[in-house]
Motif scaffolding. Structure first.
Motif, PDB file in Angstrom:
ATOM      1  N   LEU A  47       4.658   0.912   1.987  1.00 35.09           N
ATOM      2  CA  LEU A  47       4.062   1.864   1.925  1.00 35.09           C
ATOM      3  C   LEU A  47       2.910   2.180   1.573  1.00 35.09           C
ATOM      4  O   LEU A  47       2.145   3.045   2.152  1.00 35.09           O
ATOM      5  CB  LEU A  47       5.065   2.777   0.873  1.00 35.09           C
ATOM      6  CG  LEU A  47       6.575   3.029   1.049  1.00 35.09           C
ATOM      7  CD1 LEU A  47       7.275   3.509  -0.464  1.00 35.09           C
ATOM      8  CD2 LEU A  47       6.656   4.202   2.194  1.00 35.09           C
ATOM      9  N   MET A  48       2.111   1.041   0.674  1.00 36.08           N
ATOM     10  CA  MET A  48       0.887   1.477   0.320  1.00 36.08           C
ATOM     11  C   MET A  48      -0.147   0.391   0.628  1.00 36.08           C
ATOM     12  O   MET A  48      -1.150   0.241  -0.365  1.00 36.08           O
ATOM     13  CB  MET A  48       1.075   1.523  -1.215  1.00 36.08           C
ATOM     14  CG  MET A  48       1.990   2.607  -1.617  1.00 36.08           C
ATOM     15  SD  MET A  48       2.136   2.884  -3.488  1.00 36.08           S
ATOM     16  CE  MET A  48       3.943   3.314  -3.716  1.00 36.08           C
ATOM     17  N   SER A  49       0.314  -0.628   1.472  1.00 36.41           N
ATOM     18  CA  SER A  49      -0.701  -1.621   1.619  1.00 36.41           C
ATOM     19  C   SER A  49      -1.862  -1.320   2.689  1.00 36.41           C
ATOM     20  O   SER A  49      -1.592  -0.544   3.600  1.00 36.41           O
ATOM     21  CB  SER A  49      -0.053  -2.816   2.422  1.00 36.41           C
ATOM     22  OG  SER A  49      -0.916  -3.673   3.082  1.00 36.41           O
ATOM     23  N   VAL A  50      -2.912  -1.402   2.327  1.00 35.00           N
ATOM     24  CA  VAL A  50      -4.425  -0.989   3.060  1.00 35.00           C
ATOM     25  C   VAL A  50      -4.483  -1.751   4.331  1.00 35.00           C
ATOM     26  O   VAL A  50      -5.132  -1.377   5.067  1.00 35.00           O
ATOM     27  CB  VAL A  50      -5.362  -0.642   2.093  1.00 35.00           C
ATOM     28  CG1 VAL A  50      -5.979  -2.069   1.798  1.00 35.00           C
ATOM     29  CG2 VAL A  50      -6.473  -0.109   2.723  1.00 35.00           C
ATOM     30  N   HIS A  51      -3.941  -2.864   4.255  1.00 40.71           N
ATOM     31  CA  HIS A  51      -3.972  -4.073   5.110  1.00 40.71           C
ATOM     32  C   HIS A  51      -2.892  -3.819   6.374  1.00 40.71           C
ATOM     33  O   HIS A  51      -3.217  -4.098   7.194  1.00 40.71           O
ATOM     34  CB  HIS A  51      -3.539  -5.384   4.612  1.00 40.71           C
ATOM     35  CG  HIS A  51      -4.545  -5.793   3.561  1.00 40.71           C
ATOM     36  ND1 HIS A  51      -5.838  -6.480   3.603  1.00 40.71           N
ATOM     37  CD2 HIS A  51      -4.498  -5.661   2.221  1.00 40.71           C
ATOM     38  CE1 HIS A  51      -6.385  -6.560   2.649  1.00 40.71           C
ATOM     39  NE2 HIS A  51      -5.597  -6.151   1.565  1.00 40.71           N
ATOM     40  N   ASP A  52      -1.986  -2.803   6.198  1.00 39.34           N
ATOM     41  CA  ASP A  52      -1.172  -2.604   7.113  1.00 39.34           C
ATOM     42  C   ASP A  52      -1.367  -1.230   7.893  1.00 39.34           C
ATOM     43  O   ASP A  52      -1.297  -0.325   7.410  1.00 39.34           O
ATOM     44  CB  ASP A  52       0.459  -2.595   6.595  1.00 39.34           C
ATOM     45  CG  ASP A  52       1.516  -2.318   7.562  1.00 39.34           C
ATOM     46  OD1 ASP A  52       1.088  -2.308   8.710  1.00 39.34           O
ATOM     47  OD2 ASP A  52       2.598  -2.499   7.188  1.00 39.34           O
TER      48      ASP A  52
END
Length: 283
Positions: A47-52
């Motif tokens: 939900l919260m990964s900036v990498h994804d």
């Protein structure tokens, strides 16, 4: 393993680190408890990964200034808590410093034009939706990892675990009646450890530069940015925060480091305490 079984440990690579779960006593299926806890951590990451680029956070970063973005309740909760901590710390905690982290190669993410200079306070978080009046680039790594630890502990408890610990790369939460020893690395010599003491039912998070530094013009810096001037923090003392939940402890390590004082007034207001290590002794 049977109920009330001996200690069990499992670890998986998640959240950009190694997440370790330990269960000391369980009144249910201990393997099922561990599986549900890892699933909770994986969900926070998704939900919260900036990498994804497929995560809700990445979608919010791309489109939130054009249209409201629907959010999972966990994402909305973390954003609201980030805003509350931003206000409580006088703006020192701010996930909107992601453009600076990207420029320093701490975050390999694209930054939209105009996304610099914004604040988490510019975000409007409603009932399952969020939007912004201006382009923003948010990185929730400074609070979402702690939130994931909290969700893992909650999952373990729901599954019958009565005591144990969850550790995600230095974001630690202990649960159960028995005190457990806690150590932190010496920022000047990471192979050396300091014993903080023995604690129970507590969350502890540490921010330091010994494994995450990047070169900069004035010397190596940590992935912590001062939102007041847009500068990354030079490598130096570590900060450890003890709080009632890991999301709060995780976020406050950055704010305490930026404040520079031994005990900011807002720290006590948030039910937390901090320990600063300069490589020689605990302060």
């Amino acid at each position: 393993m049977s109920p009330s079984s001996p200690e069990a440990r499992r670890a998986r690579p998640l959240l950009g680190t190694l997440v370790e779960l330990r269960v000391d006593a369980c009144d249910g299926d201990i393997e099922a408890a561990l599986a549900t806890a890892f699933a909770a951590v994986a969900q926070v990451q998704a939900l919260m990964s900036v990498h994804d680029p497929a995560s809700e956070l990445s979608r919010l970063n791309r489109l939130g200034h054009h249209q409201p973005i629907r959010l999972h309740p966990w994402t909305a909760e973390v954003l609201r808590r980030a805003q509350a901590l931003h206000q409580a710390t006088g703006g020192l905690f701010d996930p909107a410093v992601a453009p600076v982290l990207s420029a320093l190669d701490f975050l390999p993410v694209p930054v939209a034009a105009g996304a610099t200079g914004g604040s988490i306070a510019d975000l409007v978080v409603g009932d399952g939706m969020a939007s912004s009046g201006r382009p923003l680039c948010l990185d929730l790594g400074g609070i979402a990892k702690g939130f994931a630890v909290d969700q893992a502990v909650a999952a373990l408890r729901r599954a019958g675990a009565r005591a144990g610990a969850v550790n995600a790369g230095g974001d630690l939460r202990l649960f159960g009646d028995a005190p457990q020893p806690v150590v932190v690395r010496d920022p000047a010599d990471p192979g050396r450890h300091w014993l903080l003491g023995e604690f129970q039912d507590i969350a502890i998070a540490t921010s330091a530069g010994y494994y995450a530094a990047r070169p900069a013009a004035g010397g190596p810096v940590m992935p912590i940015v001062d939102p007041r001037n847009g500068h990354a923090v030079p490598v130096g003392p570590s900060v450890t925060v003890l709080a009632g939940d890991c999301a709060t402890a995780d976020a406050l390590t950055k704010a305490v480091m930026l404040d520079g004082g031994d005990s900011p007034a807002w720290l006590e207001d948030l039910g937390a305490q901090a320990v600063r290590l300069d490589g020689q002794a605990a302060a």
